[in-house]
Write a protein that holds these residues in place. Structure first.
Motif, PDB file in Angstrom:
ATOM      1  N   GLU A 781       0.815  -1.217   0.000  1.00 23.52           N
ATOM      2  CA  GLU A 781       0.000   0.000   0.000  1.00 23.52           C
ATOM      3  C   GLU A 781       0.852   1.272   0.000  1.00 23.52           C
ATOM      4  O   GLU A 781       0.393   2.328  -0.436  1.00 23.52           O
ATOM      5  CB  GLU A 781      -0.912   0.011   1.250  1.00 23.52           C
ATOM      6  CG  GLU A 781      -1.946  -1.089   1.283  1.00 23.52           C
ATOM      7  CD  GLU A 781      -3.109  -0.806   0.371  1.00 23.52           C
ATOM      8  OE1 GLU A 781      -3.235   0.337  -0.104  1.00 23.52           O
ATOM      9  OE2 GLU A 781      -3.883  -1.735   0.096  1.00 23.52           O
ATOM     10  N   SER A 782       2.126   1.178   0.488  1.00 24.81           N
ATOM     11  CA  SER A 782       2.895   2.405   0.743  1.00 24.81           C
ATOM     12  C   SER A 782       4.109   2.595  -0.157  1.00 24.81           C
ATOM     13  O   SER A 782       4.720   3.665  -0.170  1.00 24.81           O
ATOM     14  CB  SER A 782       3.359   2.423   2.207  1.00 24.81           C
ATOM     15  OG  SER A 782       4.166   1.285   2.478  1.00 24.81           O
ATOM     16  N   ARG A 783       4.488   1.547  -0.908  1.00 21.65           N
ATOM     17  CA  ARG A 783       5.674   1.673  -1.738  1.00 21.65           C
ATOM     18  C   ARG A 783       5.654   0.619  -2.830  1.00 21.65           C
ATOM     19  O   ARG A 783       4.871  -0.332  -2.781  1.00 21.65           O
ATOM     20  CB  ARG A 783       6.941   1.511  -0.893  1.00 21.65           C
ATOM     21  CG  ARG A 783       7.083   0.136  -0.259  1.00 21.65           C
ATOM     22  CD  ARG A 783       8.261   0.083   0.711  1.00 21.65           C
ATOM     23  NE  ARG A 783       8.389  -1.232   1.320  1.00 21.65           N
ATOM     24  CZ  ARG A 783       9.083  -2.247   0.825  1.00 21.65           C
ATOM     25  NH1 ARG A 783       9.745  -2.066  -0.330  1.00 21.65           N
ATOM     26  NH2 ARG A 783       9.153  -3.402   1.448  1.00 21.65           N
ATOM     27  N   THR A 784       6.597   0.827  -3.773  1.00 19.19           N
ATOM     28  CA  THR A 784       6.774  -0.172  -4.825  1.00 19.19           C
ATOM     29  C   THR A 784       7.681  -1.266  -4.313  1.00 19.19           C
ATOM     30  O   THR A 784       8.752  -1.001  -3.747  1.00 19.19           O
ATOM     31  CB  THR A 784       7.391   0.477  -6.070  1.00 19.19           C
ATOM     32  OG1 THR A 784       6.517   1.497  -6.550  1.00 19.19           O
ATOM     33  CG2 THR A 784       7.615  -0.558  -7.166  1.00 19.19           C
ATOM     34  N   LEU A 785       7.221  -2.533  -4.460  1.00 23.56           N
ATOM     35  CA  LEU A 785       8.037  -3.650  -4.007  1.00 23.56           C
ATOM     36  C   LEU A 785       9.234  -3.824  -4.926  1.00 23.56           C
ATOM     37  O   LEU A 785       9.122  -3.758  -6.161  1.00 23.56           O
ATOM     38  CB  LEU A 785       7.202  -4.940  -3.993  1.00 23.56           C
ATOM     39  CG  LEU A 785       6.037  -4.986  -2.978  1.00 23.56           C
ATOM     40  CD1 LEU A 785       5.216  -6.263  -3.171  1.00 23.56           C
ATOM     41  CD2 LEU A 785       6.573  -4.913  -1.551  1.00 23.56           C
ATOM     42  N   THR A 786      10.396  -4.050  -4.317  1.00 26.87           N
ATOM     43  CA  THR A 786      11.623  -4.293  -5.094  1.00 26.87           C
ATOM     44  C   THR A 786      11.731  -5.764  -5.405  1.00 26.87           C
ATOM     45  O   THR A 786      11.024  -6.600  -4.840  1.00 26.87           O
ATOM     46  CB  THR A 786      12.837  -3.829  -4.291  1.00 26.87           C
ATOM     47  OG1 THR A 786      12.953  -4.650  -3.117  1.00 26.87           O
ATOM     48  CG2 THR A 786      12.694  -2.356  -3.873  1.00 26.87           C
ATOM     49  N   ASP A 787      12.672  -6.076  -6.305  1.00 32.44           N
ATOM     50  CA  ASP A 787      12.903  -7.494  -6.623  1.00 32.44           C
ATOM     51  C   ASP A 787      13.313  -8.258  -5.383  1.00 32.44           C
ATOM     52  O   ASP A 787      12.940  -9.426  -5.203  1.00 32.44           O
ATOM     53  CB  ASP A 787      13.982  -7.611  -7.696  1.00 32.44           C
ATOM     54  CG  ASP A 787      13.475  -7.159  -9.066  1.00 32.44           C
ATOM     55  OD1 ASP A 787      12.225  -7.069  -9.217  1.00 32.44           O
ATOM     56  OD2 ASP A 787      14.301  -6.921  -9.957  1.00 32.44           O
ATOM     57  N   ARG A 788      14.113  -7.594  -4.514  1.00 28.49           N
ATOM     58  CA  ARG A 788      14.547  -8.273  -3.294  1.00 28.49           C
ATOM     59  C   ARG A 788      13.350  -8.610  -2.409  1.00 28.49           C
ATOM     60  O   ARG A 788      13.295  -9.703  -1.828  1.00 28.49           O
ATOM     61  CB  ARG A 788      15.527  -7.370  -2.544  1.00 28.49           C
ATOM     62  CG  ARG A 788      16.033  -8.012  -1.244  1.00 28.49           C
ATOM     63  CD  ARG A 788      17.038  -7.131  -0.560  1.00 28.49           C
ATOM     64  NE  ARG A 788      18.229  -7.000  -1.378  1.00 28.49           N
ATOM     65  CZ  ARG A 788      19.293  -6.259  -1.016  1.00 28.49           C
ATOM     66  NH1 ARG A 788      19.263  -5.590   0.128  1.00 28.49           N
ATOM     67  NH2 ARG A 788      20.351  -6.177  -1.805  1.00 28.49           N
ATOM     68  N   ASP A 789      12.354  -7.674  -2.326  1.00 28.50           N
ATOM     69  CA  ASP A 789      11.159  -7.941  -1.521  1.00 28.50           C
ATOM     70  C   ASP A 789      10.396  -9.146  -2.062  1.00 28.50           C
ATOM     71  O   ASP A 789       9.969 -10.042  -1.309  1.00 28.50           O
ATOM     72  CB  ASP A 789      10.240  -6.719  -1.526  1.00 28.50           C
ATOM     73  CG  ASP A 789      10.874  -5.509  -0.858  1.00 28.50           C
ATOM     74  OD1 ASP A 789      11.671  -5.705   0.091  1.00 28.50           O
ATOM     75  OD2 ASP A 789      10.564  -4.375  -1.282  1.00 28.50           O
ATOM     76  N   VAL A 790      10.215  -9.169  -3.375  1.00 24.33           N
ATOM     77  CA  VAL A 790       9.443 -10.252  -3.983  1.00 24.33           C
ATOM     78  C   VAL A 790      10.167 -11.582  -3.825  1.00 24.33           C
ATOM     79  O   VAL A 790       9.565 -12.618  -3.514  1.00 24.33           O
ATOM     80  CB  VAL A 790       9.160  -9.948  -5.464  1.00 24.33           C
ATOM     81  CG1 VAL A 790       8.443 -11.121  -6.129  1.00 24.33           C
ATOM     82  CG2 VAL A 790       8.348  -8.666  -5.602  1.00 24.33           C
TER      83      VAL A 790
END
Length: 811
Positions: A781-790
């Protein structure tokens, strides 16, 4: 209740026509179901006597009769009745007479012999359906007299439908009070004066059933002629009331019951030892009833016994239901013991139905009989027996338990309350007239009246009962029609629950028809389903097949499906929304209340389907409905409330092994609640139910299925979602629901959706395993997920599936 119109008029003189009388009865709550005219248009029909009967010269089945029609006149009649004989008195329709069926009598020539009229059967003169022979009139019938006057015709048989609270109207005299009140007349005086004893013959009576049998009257009458014929006037009143005469003593007890409402029974005194007792039957005792059936009794039955208080005590009658064969009266009876008793309705209700019996006595006792009637009926029956059959009566022996005989209590009727409830003012004089005409004792008071009902009106207990009496006799049509005053409060539907109407519409949209079954079932049907535990037995079932309250919807619903299949309906889809009932833990009942705790009620929904998955059509090949079709319908229903369902393999006694799953609702926190079951019926159960089609079904508690969270508005995330497709190899017996639960727990709040898009078994996958391909959609909801997050989410999911289910990434 069926009775003779003329019999009723003998108790209440009224100038109303037959149609007006029927309309009055219906208007005051005694709904008339049928009026059958009897003996209409009998002008030209007389009492005649056959002087001689000789064989017809040209016909074997005809006789040529010389018939005396009075005043020394004779006519010749050709008759084919088998009972035509010299000396017989029978109705004769003279030439020119028109019979009730419209037949006009003319002079005729039958096989060459003149015939001047017609000797008639009961059917031909319209008094009965018996056409087997001539109506045989008593030997003292006056030859030449008009038949209508002799038989008290014309008349009508009136049948009324009584509500359970009007037990007092199971006698002609009880109905007369209502008619008198409605027609502003008075009930004729009735005499049942005590008959003085002429002998000392008695038979002791003992009461050992407490409140179930608080009063019993008995009387011995010696030296009677039981073979004496039943008088014509009595036999005709019985016939017109739907009772066929049997023998004098039996007919008298029936006559008293129909006139006063008090069932009676006659025993052959010479077949009794004494004393007579009333007690609860002992388990295993047997009794041969008047219909020659031997029945086995238990403690719930009330028995009349002989040799009471001794080891040789034996049942001789089933109290309030039917007498015994061994002690019945016959034409050879010379000494009779008359019984007239009061039994509590609770002691009689349902007893006859348990034995497959329905008797007039049981019908009355189940609804309640005037506790003051036994003595009156005894004196009345005694006088009838003495007048017709002679004899010497002994004293009446009455045993009573005063503490169990309730006396009528006065009721206060307020003038203001009467006007407020009815919406109109009824004159005081009219109120008093109505109440007194109904047989109630009325005393004026400052605020209204103090009213004491007679013992026969035990349905009158509170002020509203009296108001109802005023309303129905004064006339419902006299009550003005007014709109209710005041503001109506509107109840807003709850947003936290999908309403029942929406549930029904959703099921109808999925091609299901709603069924409404009885909430009662046969106990044996529940046992077939192995669902009888906790079933609540009914104290007064409608029938033996509806003896317990249902613990599940499916037994009744599948029975409805089976009835449709038996009527050539190959594709059946039914659902039902209703309550099931189970015994409450006694510890949860009202402490020291003395009453059994009410059963636990649960609202459920169930559905059944068989036959083709879709109606007959050309667009796709036909296939039978299956487990997953029904599962799809259930998930569609759950979508209306936003419920998240899980299905876990299980086993139920009624379900097909391997085709049964528990249904669980999963809340937002991941907690699950079992709400029901979905399965295919077990083949063994289908055979027991005589079903030759495969049936799939589900049954769930409705409340957790339709509960939904309050809608909350939220904005769409402005940050993009990311999808990762993964394929895992897992053991074949691992359910997708279990994998999905592990994935959601591992992925956390970032997981927006989880989609299973492929299932594969075959080359490249080891036997006993399967490959499941799924898509994980994640978003923040608050930011764009990075590849590391995914990648971290994917790693957590992979680790969880490996740990919990030994799943591996498919290479």
């Amino acid at each position: 209740m069926k009775f003779s119109e003329n019999w009723l008029r003998s108790h209440v003189p009224t100038t109303a026509t037959r149609d007006e009388l029927a309309a009055t009865l219906t208007a005051i709550g005694l709904e008339v179901e049928a009026v059958t005219p009897l003996g209409e248009s009998l002008d030209g029909v007389v009492v005649a006597q056959i002087v001689s009967a000789t064989k017809h010269p040209e016909a074997d089945r005809l006789q040529v009769c010389q018939v005396d029609i009075g005043n020394g006149d004779h006519v010749q009649i050709v008759c084919g009745a088998p009972n035509a004989r010299a000396g017989l008195k029978a109705p004769l329709a003279m030439v020119g007479a028109t019979l009730p069926g419209g037949m006009v009598i003319k002079a005729a020539r039958l096989r060459g012999v003149e015939s001047a009229g017609m000797l008639c059967s009961a059917k031909e003169i319209g008094t009965d359906i018996d056409a087997s022979g001539l109506l045989e009139l008593p030997a003292d019938a006056p030859v030449g007299a008009a038949l209508a006057g002799y038989l008290g015709l014309p008349d009508a048989s009136i049948e009324i439908k009584l509500t359970p609270n009007r037990a007092d109207c199971f006698g002609v005299r009880g109905i007369a009070f209502d008619v008198a009140a409605a027609s502003a007349s008075e009930v004729a005086a009735f005499s049942a004066a005590p008959v003085a004893p002429q002998s000392e013959a008695t038979l002791a009576v003992e009461l050992n059933a407490g409140a179930d049998a608080p009063r019993y009257c008995g009387r011995v009458i010696e030296g009677i002629d039981a073979a004496a014929p039943t008088p014509l006037w009595m036999a005709e009143r019985l016939r017109r009331s739907g009772t066929r005469p049997v023998s004098l003593l039996v007919d008298i007890t029936q006559y008293v019951m129909l006139e006063l409402g008090q069932p009676m029974h006659a025993f052959d005194r010479d077949k009794l030892t004494g004393p007579i007792g009333v007690r609860h039957a002992r388990r295993g005792e047997t009794l041969t009833l008047l219909d020659a059936r031997e029945v086995t009794l238990d403690e719930q039955f009330l028995a009349i016994t002989d040799a009471s208080g001794t080891d040789e005590s034996r049942p001789i009658a089933l109290a309030g239901v039917m007498g015994g064969l061994d002690t019945r009266v016959t034409e050879a009876t010379r000494t009779v013991f008359l019984e007239s008793a009061h039994f509590a309705p609770s002691a009689i209700i349902g007893r006859g139905r348990r034995l497959g019996l329905h008797t007039d006595a049981g019908h009355r006792f189940e609804r309640g009989v005037d506790p003051a009637l036994p003595r009156i009926a005894m004196e009345y029956a005694t006088q009838l027996i003495l007048d017709i059959a002679g004899g010497a009566p002994g004293p009446v022996i009455e045993a009573a338990l005063a503490e169990h005989l309730q006396s009528p209590q006065p009721i206060e009727l307020r003038r203001e309350r009467l006007a407020r409830v009815l919406g109109l003012v009824v004159n005081d004089a009219e109120v008093e007239r109505i109440l007194r005409a109904l047989g109630l004792a009325v005393a004026a008071s400052n605020e209204g009246w103090r009213v004491t009902p007679p013992s026969r009106r035990f349905d009158l207990a509170i002020e509203e009962d009296l108001i109802e009496e005023i309303a129905r006799i004064h006339g419902y049509d006299a009550i003005p029609t007014t709109l209710p005053a005041g503001a109506a409060r509107l109840a807003a539907p709850s947003e936290t629950r999908v309403d029942d109407a929406s549930v029904r519409r959703q099921m109808a949209a999925r091609d299901y028809l709603e069924a409404i079954n009885y909430a009662f079932l046969d106990a044996s049907l529940l046992e077939t389903w192995q669902a009888g535990q906790g079933a609540v037995a009914l104290a007064n079932p409608l029938s033996a097949e509806l003896g317990v309250m249902r613990t599940r919807l499916l037994p009744g619903l599948v029975a409805a499906l089976a009835r449709n299949v038996a009527r050539q309906q190959s594709r059946v889809r039914l659902f039902e929304l209703g309550k099931v009932f189970e015994e409450r833990d006694p510890g949860l009942g009202t402490r020291d209340s003395g009453a059994a705790p009410a059963p636990v009620e649960t609202l459920r929904i169930a559905a059944v389907a068989c036959g083709e998955a879709a109606p007959e059509q050309w667009g796709s090949p036909a296939r039978p409905v299956g487990f997953h079709d029904l599962k799809g319908d259930l998930e569609s229903l759950a979508a209306a409330s936003g419920a998240s369902l899980e299905f876990r393999a299980s086993q139920q006694p009624w379900a097909h092994p391997g085709r049964c799953a528990d249904v669980l609702r999963v809340d937002a926190g991941g907690e699950s609640q079992a709400i029901g079951c979905i399965a295919q019926l077990h083949p063994r159960l289908q055979r027991a139910l005589d079903l030759d089609v495969e049936v799939v079904a589900f049954e769930l508690d409705l409340e957790p299925l339709v509960a939904r969270a309050l809608p909350r508005a939220r904005g769409l995330s402005k940050y993009p979602s990311v999808r990762r497709d993964l394929a895992f190899v897992v053991a074949e017996d691992v359910a997708w629901a279990e994998l999905a639960a592990s994935i959601r727990a591992a992925a956390g709040p970032a997981l927006r959706d989880l989609v299973l898009f492929d299932r594969y078994q075959g080359k490249g996958v080891e036997t006993g395993f399967k490959s499941l391909a799924m898509g994980l959609i994640v978003q923040d909801e608050s930011r764009t997920l990075t590849d590391r997050d995914v990648e971290q989410i994917v790693a957590d999911v992979t680790a969880a599936l490996q740990r919990d289910h030994r799943a591996s990434i498919r290479g």
